[in-house]
Motif scaffolding. Sequence first.
Motif, PDB file in Angstrom:
ATOM      1  N   VAL A 228       0.874  -1.165   0.000  1.00 55.70           N
ATOM      2  CA  VAL A 228       0.000   0.000   0.000  1.00 55.70           C
ATOM      3  C   VAL A 228       0.918   1.223   0.000  1.00 55.70           C
ATOM      4  O   VAL A 228       1.675   1.441   0.950  1.00 55.70           O
ATOM      5  CB  VAL A 228      -0.924   0.008   1.230  1.00 55.70           C
ATOM      6  CG1 VAL A 228      -1.797   1.256   1.237  1.00 55.70           C
ATOM      7  CG2 VAL A 228      -1.789  -1.245   1.237  1.00 55.70           C
ATOM      8  N   SER A 229       0.869   2.000  -1.070  1.00 59.41           N
ATOM      9  CA  SER A 229       1.809   3.112  -1.261  1.00 59.41           C
ATOM     10  C   SER A 229       1.133   4.418  -0.859  1.00 59.41           C
ATOM     11  O   SER A 229       0.196   4.866  -1.517  1.00 59.41           O
ATOM     12  CB  SER A 229       2.262   3.169  -2.719  1.00 59.41           C
ATOM     13  OG  SER A 229       2.825   1.925  -3.109  1.00 59.41           O
ATOM     14  N   VAL A 230       1.613   5.022   0.218  1.00 64.48           N
ATOM     15  CA  VAL A 230       0.930   6.156   0.840  1.00 64.48           C
ATOM     16  C   VAL A 230       1.785   7.419   0.781  1.00 64.48           C
ATOM     17  O   VAL A 230       2.957   7.412   1.170  1.00 64.48           O
ATOM     18  CB  VAL A 230       0.585   5.839   2.315  1.00 64.48           C
ATOM     19  CG1 VAL A 230      -0.121   7.021   2.972  1.00 64.48           C
ATOM     20  CG2 VAL A 230      -0.280   4.590   2.397  1.00 64.48           C
ATOM     21  N   ALA A 231       1.176   8.486   0.287  1.00 65.66           N
ATOM     22  CA  ALA A 231       1.817   9.802   0.328  1.00 65.66           C
ATOM     23  C   ALA A 231       1.603  10.393   1.716  1.00 65.66           C
ATOM     24  O   ALA A 231       0.475  10.686   2.104  1.00 65.66           O
ATOM     25  CB  ALA A 231       1.208  10.706  -0.734  1.00 65.66           C
ATOM     26  N   LYS A 232       2.672  10.546   2.466  1.00 61.72           N
ATOM     27  CA  LYS A 232       2.583  11.035   3.846  1.00 61.72           C
ATOM     28  C   LYS A 232       2.577  12.565   3.853  1.00 61.72           C
ATOM     29  O   LYS A 232       3.547  13.220   4.229  1.00 61.72           O
ATOM     30  CB  LYS A 232       3.749  10.500   4.664  1.00 61.72           C
ATOM     31  CG  LYS A 232       3.858   8.980   4.689  1.00 61.72           C
ATOM     32  CD  LYS A 232       2.753   8.354   5.536  1.00 61.72           C
ATOM     33  CE  LYS A 232       2.970   6.864   5.713  1.00 61.72           C
ATOM     34  NZ  LYS A 232       1.966   6.230   6.572  1.00 61.72           N
ATOM     35  N   VAL A 233       1.460  13.149   3.450  1.00 58.89           N
ATOM     36  CA  VAL A 233       1.389  14.611   3.316  1.00 58.89           C
ATOM     37  C   VAL A 233       0.304  15.239   4.194  1.00 58.89           C
ATOM     38  O   VAL A 233       0.186  16.471   4.230  1.00 58.89           O
ATOM     39  CB  VAL A 233       1.147  15.020   1.851  1.00 58.89           C
ATOM     40  CG1 VAL A 233       2.317  14.618   0.968  1.00 58.89           C
ATOM     41  CG2 VAL A 233      -0.157  14.423   1.325  1.00 58.89           C
ATOM     42  N   ARG A 243      -5.045  16.757   1.592  1.00 55.72           N
ATOM     43  CA  ARG A 243      -4.716  15.468   2.173  1.00 55.72           C
ATOM     44  C   ARG A 243      -4.683  14.415   1.064  1.00 55.72           C
ATOM     45  O   ARG A 243      -5.282  14.579  -0.010  1.00 55.72           O
ATOM     46  CB  ARG A 243      -5.722  15.063   3.247  1.00 55.72           C
ATOM     47  CG  ARG A 243      -7.151  14.945   2.786  1.00 55.72           C
ATOM     48  CD  ARG A 243      -8.102  14.595   3.934  1.00 55.72           C
ATOM     49  NE  ARG A 243      -7.811  13.298   4.498  1.00 55.72           N
ATOM     50  CZ  ARG A 243      -7.332  13.114   5.728  1.00 55.72           C
ATOM     51  NH1 ARG A 243      -7.075  14.132   6.513  1.00 55.72           N
ATOM     52  NH2 ARG A 243      -7.101  11.903   6.175  1.00 55.72           N
ATOM     53  N   ALA A 244      -3.971  13.326   1.346  1.00 57.75           N
ATOM     54  CA  ALA A 244      -3.921  12.212   0.406  1.00 57.75           C
ATOM     55  C   ALA A 244      -5.259  11.481   0.412  1.00 57.75           C
ATOM     56  O   ALA A 244      -5.903  11.350   1.453  1.00 57.75           O
ATOM     57  CB  ALA A 244      -2.793  11.260   0.784  1.00 57.75           C
ATOM     58  N   GLU A 245      -5.682  11.025  -0.745  1.00 56.77           N
ATOM     59  CA  GLU A 245      -6.945  10.313  -0.872  1.00 56.77           C
ATOM     60  C   GLU A 245      -6.681   8.876  -1.318  1.00 56.77           C
ATOM     61  O   GLU A 245      -5.850   8.625  -2.190  1.00 56.77           O
ATOM     62  CB  GLU A 245      -7.859  11.024  -1.859  1.00 56.77           C
ATOM     63  CG  GLU A 245      -8.235  12.428  -1.391  1.00 56.77           C
ATOM     64  CD  GLU A 245      -9.310  13.071  -2.258  1.00 56.77           C
ATOM     65  OE1 GLU A 245      -9.917  12.347  -3.075  1.00 56.77           O
ATOM     66  OE2 GLU A 245      -9.532  14.283  -2.114  1.00 56.77           O
ATOM     67  N   GLU A 246      -7.414   7.944  -0.695  1.00 57.02           N
ATOM     68  CA  GLU A 246      -7.205   6.527  -0.976  1.00 57.02           C
ATOM     69  C   GLU A 246      -7.563   6.180  -2.422  1.00 57.02           C
ATOM     70  O   GLU A 246      -8.509   6.713  -2.991  1.00 57.02           O
ATOM     71  CB  GLU A 246      -8.044   5.654  -0.038  1.00 57.02           C
ATOM     72  CG  GLU A 246      -7.484   5.561   1.367  1.00 57.02           C
ATOM     73  CD  GLU A 246      -8.205   4.523   2.210  1.00 57.02           C
ATOM     74  OE1 GLU A 246      -9.273   4.026   1.768  1.00 57.02           O
ATOM     75  OE2 GLU A 246      -7.713   4.202   3.312  1.00 57.02           O
ATOM     76  N   LEU A 258      -1.923  12.371  -3.491  1.00 56.74           N
ATOM     77  CA  LEU A 258      -2.422  13.738  -3.508  1.00 56.74           C
ATOM     78  C   LEU A 258      -3.047  14.032  -4.869  1.00 56.74           C
ATOM     79  O   LEU A 258      -2.419  13.833  -5.906  1.00 56.74           O
ATOM     80  CB  LEU A 258      -1.261  14.699  -3.238  1.00 56.74           C
ATOM     81  CG  LEU A 258      -1.572  16.162  -2.989  1.00 56.74           C
ATOM     82  CD1 LEU A 258      -2.441  16.341  -1.759  1.00 56.74           C
ATOM     83  CD2 LEU A 258      -0.265  16.940  -2.839  1.00 56.74           C
ATOM     84  N   ASN A 259      -4.278  14.504  -4.857  1.00 56.94           N
ATOM     85  CA  ASN A 259      -4.944  14.843  -6.112  1.00 56.94           C
ATOM     86  C   ASN A 259      -4.355  16.121  -6.699  1.00 56.94           C
ATOM     87  O   ASN A 259      -4.168  17.115  -5.999  1.00 56.94           O
ATOM     88  CB  ASN A 259      -6.447  15.024  -5.894  1.00 56.94           C
ATOM     89  CG  ASN A 259      -7.169  13.701  -5.718  1.00 56.94           C
ATOM     90  OD1 ASN A 259      -6.649  12.652  -6.094  1.00 56.94           O
ATOM     91  ND2 ASN A 259      -8.358  13.734  -5.153  1.00 56.94           N
ATOM     92  N   ALA A 260      -4.060  16.069  -7.983  1.00 55.22           N
ATOM     93  CA  ALA A 260      -3.534  17.233  -8.692  1.00 55.22           C
ATOM     94  C   ALA A 260      -3.917  17.103 -10.157  1.00 55.22           C
ATOM     95  O   ALA A 260      -4.245  16.013 -10.633  1.00 55.22           O
ATOM     96  CB  ALA A 260      -2.015  17.319  -8.550  1.00 55.22           C
ATOM     97  N   ASP A 261      -3.891  18.207 -10.856  1.00 57.32           N
ATOM     98  CA  ASP A 261      -4.202  18.181 -12.284  1.00 57.32           C
ATOM     99  C   ASP A 261      -3.273  17.191 -12.981  1.00 57.32           C
ATOM    100  O   ASP A 261      -2.042  17.311 -12.868  1.00 57.32           O
ATOM    101  CB  ASP A 261      -4.007  19.581 -12.878  1.00 57.32           C
ATOM    102  CG  ASP A 261      -4.415  19.653 -14.335  1.00 57.32           C
ATOM    103  OD1 ASP A 261      -3.710  19.052 -15.180  1.00 57.32           O
ATOM    104  OD2 ASP A 261      -5.423  20.300 -14.643  1.00 57.32           O
ATOM    105  N   ASN A 277       5.656  10.527  -7.536  1.00 48.63           N
ATOM    106  CA  ASN A 277       4.858   9.486  -6.891  1.00 48.63           C
ATOM    107  C   ASN A 277       3.833  10.030  -5.899  1.00 48.63           C
ATOM    108  O   ASN A 277       2.848   9.360  -5.598  1.00 48.63           O
ATOM    109  CB  ASN A 277       5.763   8.486  -6.179  1.00 48.63           C
ATOM    110  CG  ASN A 277       6.505   7.572  -7.135  1.00 48.63           C
ATOM    111  OD1 ASN A 277       7.671   7.260  -6.920  1.00 48.63           O
ATOM    112  ND2 ASN A 277       5.858   7.131  -8.201  1.00 48.63           N
ATOM    113  N   VAL A 278       4.046  11.226  -5.393  1.00 45.65           N
ATOM    114  CA  VAL A 278       3.101  11.783  -4.429  1.00 45.65           C
ATOM    115  C   VAL A 278       1.710  11.942  -5.037  1.00 45.65           C
ATOM    116  O   VAL A 278       0.701  11.923  -4.344  1.00 45.65           O
ATOM    117  CB  VAL A 278       3.609  13.135  -3.878  1.00 45.65           C
ATOM    118  CG1 VAL A 278       3.489  14.239  -4.920  1.00 45.65           C
ATOM    119  CG2 VAL A 278       2.877  13.516  -2.604  1.00 45.65           C
ATOM    120  N   ARG A 279       1.650  12.060  -6.365  1.00 47.72           N
ATOM    121  CA  ARG A 279       0.351  12.190  -7.024  1.00 47.72           C
ATOM    122  C   ARG A 279      -0.006  10.954  -7.877  1.00 47.72           C
ATOM    123  O   ARG A 279      -1.042  10.926  -8.530  1.00 47.72           O
ATOM    124  CB  ARG A 279       0.296  13.467  -7.857  1.00 47.72           C
ATOM    125  CG  ARG A 279       0.968  13.441  -9.192  1.00 47.72           C
ATOM    126  CD  ARG A 279       0.780  14.776  -9.901  1.00 47.72           C
ATOM    127  NE  ARG A 279       0.822  14.651 -11.349  1.00 47.72           N
ATOM    128  CZ  ARG A 279       1.394  15.531 -12.150  1.00 47.72           C
ATOM    129  NH1 ARG A 279       1.986  16.611 -11.633  1.00 47.72           N
ATOM    130  NH2 ARG A 279       1.386  15.364 -13.454  1.00 47.72           N
TER     131      ARG A 279
END
Length: 336
Positions: A228-233, A243-246, A258-261, A277-279
């Motif tokens: 499970v790859s989690v952005a710790k933001v 916030r990061a969304e599952e 993290l949601n981004a364009d 990878n954060v997005r």
Amino acid sequence: MNVFDVVVIGGGAAGLAAAVTLGRARRKVLVVDAGSPRNASAGQVHSYLGREGVDPRELLAIGRSEVEQYGGILASGTAVGVERVSEFTLRVTLADDTALDARRVLVATGVVDELPDIPHLSDRWGRDVLHCAYCHGWEVRDKTIGLIAGGAASLHQAQLWRQWSDKIILFTNEAVELTALQRAELAARQITVVPGHVTGIEVTNDELSGIRVGDRVTAVQAAVVFPVSVAKVDDLLAELGLRAEEKEMDGQVIGATLNADPQVGATAVAGVWAAGNVRGHRAQVIDAAAQGGLTGAMMNIDLVNEDVRRAVAATSFSAEMEREVDVSANPDTAYR
């Protein structure tokens, strides 16, 4: 003069590529790097055109020197918070209470791979416990590969890894119940199924040699898991409401990002951008670098647009001030 154009949080491929692009655009850039890249345990980077097989530490060292070549500043530290302090300024706070002000912030902190809770598994991570077929498949081609299921998404993983070896063993690990169709698909591709809960791994002469289910050990030469790859933001961006969304695949949680364009990397908060990878945790190193380069260019365009608006506002203000002086000197000309 103490405000950076961009503070980049994260000194991996995405962050460094963005910093190079911004540096070449003559922007004042600082990169904050906590020194904990996702691929720290890997010995090589693959599918990176022109750098195939390079040591990831060497690649980052090259990237850092290129950032400095264009005037970028590198700082070691861990960012712990981002907040808005004015209409045009964001503040990044580090763990040592250092405050860095910037017109824009790029979040390129990557993800943390949370592995299955199996004794000693993490010790082999990136060596012979793997997850990405495109990153490691060639190196373990034709070997006996044991895939430890984490859910239904692991079935796709098993069929994918079959491309690199005809000796694939799927350990269901009590994480997936196979339908008749799924069993038929696995059998058709000669993928062996081992039921039961995985309780450990075996290592012989510092090499993975088996996967244990109960008292039975099945010989393997490599293991594949679905982390499970989690952005710790969430803590970092709490003040901004980001916030990061599952993310799920076949009902299985496979990460949180993290949601981004998807094209340019802008988040829902003005001035805050994301790359790598954060997005999107599937991005390989070359993908992350490409994202960073493009996002850096888009951030520069955004800054140019702001520069134009502020220049026009300043010019208009000056013109209005001149007009007021003229009017006070000769009121009769005010409305001509």
